[in-house]
Design an enzyme around this catalytic site. Structure first.
Site, PDB file in Angstrom:
ATOM      1  N   LYS A 124       7.304  -0.190 -11.052  1.00  0.00           N
ATOM      2  CA  LYS A 124       7.247  -0.241 -12.612  1.00  0.00           C
ATOM      3  C   LYS A 124       6.512   0.817 -12.989  1.00  0.00           C
ATOM      4  O   LYS A 124       6.395   1.355 -14.171  1.00  0.00           O
ATOM      5  CB  LYS A 124       7.063  -1.389 -13.257  1.00  0.00           C
ATOM      6  CG  LYS A 124       8.217  -2.394 -12.809  1.00  0.00           C
ATOM      7  CD  LYS A 124       9.394  -2.180 -14.051  1.00  0.00           C
ATOM      8  CE  LYS A 124      10.489  -2.872 -13.280  1.00  0.00           C
ATOM      9  NZ  LYS A 124      11.671  -1.982 -13.188  1.00  0.00           N
ATOM     10  N   TYR A 152      12.133  -5.356   0.799  1.00  0.00           N
ATOM     11  CA  TYR A 152      10.695  -5.924   0.379  1.00  0.00           C
ATOM     12  C   TYR A 152      10.677  -7.291   1.215  1.00  0.00           C
ATOM     13  O   TYR A 152      11.400  -8.191   1.061  1.00  0.00           O
ATOM     14  CB  TYR A 152      10.999  -6.500  -1.220  1.00  0.00           C
ATOM     15  CG  TYR A 152      10.773  -5.398  -2.149  1.00  0.00           C
ATOM     16  CD1 TYR A 152       9.456  -4.919  -2.756  1.00  0.00           C
ATOM     17  CD2 TYR A 152      12.100  -4.667  -2.675  1.00  0.00           C
ATOM     18  CE1 TYR A 152       9.461  -3.863  -3.635  1.00  0.00           C
ATOM     19  CE2 TYR A 152      11.971  -3.599  -3.311  1.00  0.00           C
ATOM     20  CZ  TYR A 152      10.770  -3.225  -4.071  1.00  0.00           C
ATOM     21  OH  TYR A 152      10.794  -2.267  -4.954  1.00  0.00           O
ATOM     22  N   PRO A 188       2.365  -1.515  -7.099  1.00  0.00           N
ATOM     23  CA  PRO A 188       3.624  -0.997  -7.283  1.00  0.00           C
ATOM     24  C   PRO A 188       4.880  -1.740  -6.559  1.00  0.00           C
ATOM     25  O   PRO A 188       5.801  -1.417  -6.686  1.00  0.00           O
ATOM     26  CB  PRO A 188       3.228   0.284  -5.786  1.00  0.00           C
ATOM     27  CG  PRO A 188       2.273  -0.562  -5.316  1.00  0.00           C
ATOM     28  CD  PRO A 188       1.336  -1.311  -6.299  1.00  0.00           C
TER      29      PRO A 188
HETATM   30  C1  PHB Z   1       8.669   4.036  -3.108  1.00  0.00           C
HETATM   31  O1  PHB Z   1       9.455   4.481  -2.439  1.00  0.00           O
HETATM   32  O2  PHB Z   1       7.563   4.678  -3.073  1.00  0.00           O
HETATM   33  C2  PHB Z   1       8.494   2.561  -3.547  1.00  0.00           C
HETATM   34  C3  PHB Z   1       9.546   1.945  -3.910  1.00  0.00           C
HETATM   35  C4  PHB Z   1       9.390   0.963  -4.449  1.00  0.00           C
HETATM   36  C5  PHB Z   1       8.416   0.247  -4.877  1.00  0.00           C
HETATM   37  C6  PHB Z   1       6.913   0.925  -4.438  1.00  0.00           C
HETATM   38  C7  PHB Z   1       7.190   2.078  -4.205  1.00  0.00           C
HETATM   39  O3  PHB Z   1       8.517  -1.088  -5.397  1.00  0.00           O
END
Ligand code: PHB
Ligand code: APR
Length: 389
Positions: free
Chosen positions: A296, A200, A292
């Site tokens: 969650k 992230y 997203p």
């Molecule tokens: C995803 O892999 O699509 C994904 C993973 C983590 C997130 C949002 C989307 O926080």
């Protein structure tokens, strides 16, 4: 036609509820507006909390997930060229599982079909009638022919744009919403993930996320403007922008390739209260949406289904309505905490169009606090792996 529980919507919420109730001998009919292939064509989330993993096993559909999913013990938070890890296992004793929503939905469809579950596709004009009486029924059309489904209860699992929530009168329903001034542009590519954990990433140019589905399928996102459309972004431009938003060592290691899916999702926080009206229960995206960041969406749907399944089983097996009477209260208590985590993580990592120098300093201080404080990491980890049901 008659059933015990009419389920509107054949996404993950509706299918999981149908499968769990079937295991306890409770009859359901699932009414889905689209086809199975259409539902499976939607690329959505990919991170499962351990509570969800347990529910899949309880529903008898955990075998492929257990064989093919990947366990993640932590995640990486990056900012500019720096990064640090948060170890979920160390802080909570639990981890999360990477298994795509598409795969999980396919497993649920396969199980329902193998066990003779009643799934009706291509339904139109669904109307929930008399939900506030003792004899609710659902009317709908298939191929232009009107049908009627009588039932004891209705589960509204028809997503954000469904009819179930709208059935609750505005005098009863209260909605809470926050729309964010940006979206996520996501691509799926048949390339190895850049790292073995998710990244992230905060950057001056906006947020980025490096995620994955398996060893040769990666999912990447970049924060984009709401006025962008996927056609504005060539694959090449996407990869270039992603590289600018993640630490150099990851940018150098990134394997790029053609996208096999590219789409933009707006970010929204939304909750409707109450989640029950008479004999109608709302579950999953029909009742709430999270941005997203923090993964969650699917997981909050799972906790709703857990509470509703337990309430209905308690009612049918013991004649005790306590579980269904307290469904809305129990589900909402957990939902609001997941809303808070998703909102806070979104605020922490995105660039806002109207962000002042002061706001930026606050964001940097929050990231530094998370990096340096074991207590803050524990709080993040507890939320990420999922609060108890
Ligand atoms: C995803 O892999 O699509 C994904 C993973 C983590 C997130 C949002 C989307 O926080
Ligand atoms: N009648 C019948 N079906 C409907 C209707 C309707 N009027 N309106 C919508 N549907 C169907 C949709 O076609 C969809 O298949 O309801 C289903 C709802 O599925 P999702 O939107 O996936 O919602 P849910 O099952 O609650 O899943 C929640 O999964 O899709 C993700 O972003 C979502 O991560 C979240 C989680």
């Amino acid at each position: 036609m008659r059933t015990q529980v009419a389920i509107i919507g054949g996404g993950p919420s509706g299918l999981l509820l149908s499968q769990l109730l079937h295991r306890r001998g409770i009859d359901t009919v699932v009414l889905e507006r689209k086809t199975r292939d259409y539902v499976l064509g939607r690329i959505r989330a990919g991170i499962l909390e351990s509570g969800f993993v347990e529910l899949m096993r309880e529903a008898g559909v955990g075998a492929r997930m257990d064989a093919e999913s990947f366990t993640h013990e932590g995640t990486v938070i990056a900012y500019g060229d720096e990064e640090f890890g948060i170890n979920f296992r160390e802080h909570t004793g639990t981890d999360v599982v990477v298994y795509g929503q598409t795969e999980l939905t396919r497993d649920l469809y396969d199980a329902r079909e193998a066990e003779g579950g009643k799934l009706v596709f291509n339904v139109e004009n669904v109307v929930i009638n008399d939900a506030d009486s003792d004899a609710p029924f659902v009317t709908y059309t298939v191929d232009g022919v009107e049908q009627r489904l009588d039932c004891d209860y209705v589960a509204g699992c028809d997503g954000f744009h469904g009819v179930s929530r709208q059935t609750i009168p505005l005098t009863v329903r209260r909605e809470y919403e926050k729309v964010y001034p940006f979206g996520w542009l996501g691509i799926l590519s048949e390339t190895p993930p850049v790292h073995d954990e998710l990244i992230y990433s905060w950057s001056e140019r906006g947020f980025a996320l490096c995620s994955m589905r398996n060893a040769n399928l990666s999912r990447y996102y970049i924060q984009c403007s709401l006025s962008d459309s996927p056609e504005d972004w060539s694959d090449e431009n996407f990869w270039e922008e992603l590289k600018r938003r993640i630490p150099a060592r990851h940018a150098e290691a990134l394997v790029t390739g053609p996208s096999i899916e590219k789409s933009i999702a707006p970010l929204r926080s939304f909750v409707t209260e109450p989640m029950r009206w008479g004999r109608l229960f709302l579950c999953g995206d029909a009742a709430h949406i999270v941005p997203p960041t923090g993964a969650k969406g699917l997981n909050t749907a799972a906790s709703d289904i857990h509470y509703l399944d337990h309430g209905l089983v308690q009612f049918y097996e013991e004649g005790d309505a306590e579980g269904i009477d307290r469904y809305s209260e129990k589900a909402l208590a957990r939902i609001w905490k997941a809303e808070r985590f998703s909102w806070a993580t979104t605020n922490l990592l995105h660039r806002y169009p109207d962000q002042s120098e002061f706001d930026l300093k606050m964001q940097q201080a929050e990231i530094a606090f998370l990096r340096d404080s074991s207590a803050a990491q524990k709080v993040f980890a507890q939320n990420y792996v999922g609060l108890p049901y």
